[in-house]
Design an enzyme around this catalytic site. Structure first.
Site, short mmCIF file in Angstrom:
data_model
loop_
_atom_site.label_atom_id
_atom_site.label_comp_id
_atom_site.label_asym_id
_atom_site.label_seq_id
_atom_site.Cartn_x
_atom_site.Cartn_y
_atom_site.Cartn_z
N HIS A 4 -7.90 -5.52 -0.17
CA HIS A 4 -6.69 -4.71 -0.08
C HIS A 4 -5.60 -5.40 0.74
CE1 HIS A 4 -4.44 -1.04 -0.54
NE2 HIS A 4 -4.29 -0.92 0.76
N SER A 31 0.84 -1.19 0.00
CA SER A 31 0.00 0.00 0.00
C SER A 31 0.89 1.25 0.00
CB SER A 31 -0.96 -0.05 1.19
OG SER A 31 -2.02 0.87 1.03
#
Length: 262
Positions: A235, A96
């Site tokens: 995610h 991320s």
């Protein structure tokens, strides 16, 4: 665990020292994350790989320090730290926001003539695609209340829900998360030549913030070998597929090591 931190700077955690390993892996946490997120990786890869984890200011044992609200500044510091550990080949791995910091660190290492052996990025669109839609950082910046921000974090499934149910812990970590999201949201890719460093990309099929084209676009950022591995999940797919993720990382390290040995 305290003994494993000896001999490192404030920026680096070495949870499972492996001084005889032929290769190092430097891991960069996600927004709101800390070096300890990578403790299982260090445990699993030792002693074959010497795993280091970057500790950004403003969290855990660095919680009294101000957060750094710039990916570029984080990368400036990280590059200096990595150089101190580059007596053997180094691969960078970021998830991320950590993927952006790792990428910018790789750029700085190449500019210094000390390129990383490899770069692994996960859960992040390519730098040239960072402005292409409402990512998690932008969503968090838009959250007006603490409840909205917590709800957004829970949707990403990267933070233990029990932690966010503790008001005292929430008060401690939310400022750090907001600061990290500000760093991620303010990041602007600086066009330049592609890296010579091989890049391996990991992405999740249900990640609401990274689509297939945005993940594949990382290919534009290296003149070296490129691979893309797709996992089921959102995610934080790497939490569900820890063993497979480690396999991709170690395979990437092995290929990079062989290429550098030729």
């Amino acid at each position: 665990m305290t003994e494993t931190l000896q001999g490192t700077s404030a920026w680096i955690r070495r949870f499972q020292p492996s001084p005889d390993a032929p290769h190092r892996l430097v891991c960069f946490p996600h927004a709101g994350g800390a070096a300890t997120y990578w403790f299982p990786m260090a445990q699993a890869l030792a002693p074959a790989v010497d795993v280091l984890a970057v500790q950004y200011p403003g969290r855990q044992d660095r919680r009294t320090e101000p957060c750094v609200e710039s990916v570029e500044v984080l990368a400036d510091h990280a590059a200096e730290e990595v150089l101190a550990w580059s007596d053997r080949p180094v691969t960078l791995f970021g998830h991320s926001m950590g993927a952006m910091v790792a990428f910018e660190t790789a750029r700085r290492l190449e500019e210094r003539g000390r390129p990383a052996a490899g770069l692994v990025v996960s859960g992040m669109r390519a730098p040239s695609r960072t402005r292409g839609g409402p990512g998690p950082a932008r969503a968090a910046q838009a959250a007006e209340t603490e409840e909205e921000l917590v709800a957004g974090i829970l949707r990403l499934q990267g933070t233990d829900a029990a932690v966010l149910e503790d008001p005292e812990l929430v008060r401690m970590i939310l400022p750090t998360i907001r600061s990290d999201y500000k760093a991620a949201e303010s990041y602007r890719w600086r066009p330049g030549p592609p890296l010579g460093t091989p890049i391996a990309v990991l992405t999740g099929t249900e990640d609401p913030h990274v689509d297939a084209e945005q993940a594949a676009a990382w290919r534009e950022h290296t003149a070296g070998p490129f691979s893309l591995t797709v996992f089921t999940g959102g995610h934080f797919f790497l939490n569900e597929h820890a063993d497979d993720v480690r396999k991709v990382v170690t395979d990437h390290i092995a290929r990079s090591f062989q290429a550098n040995s030729v």
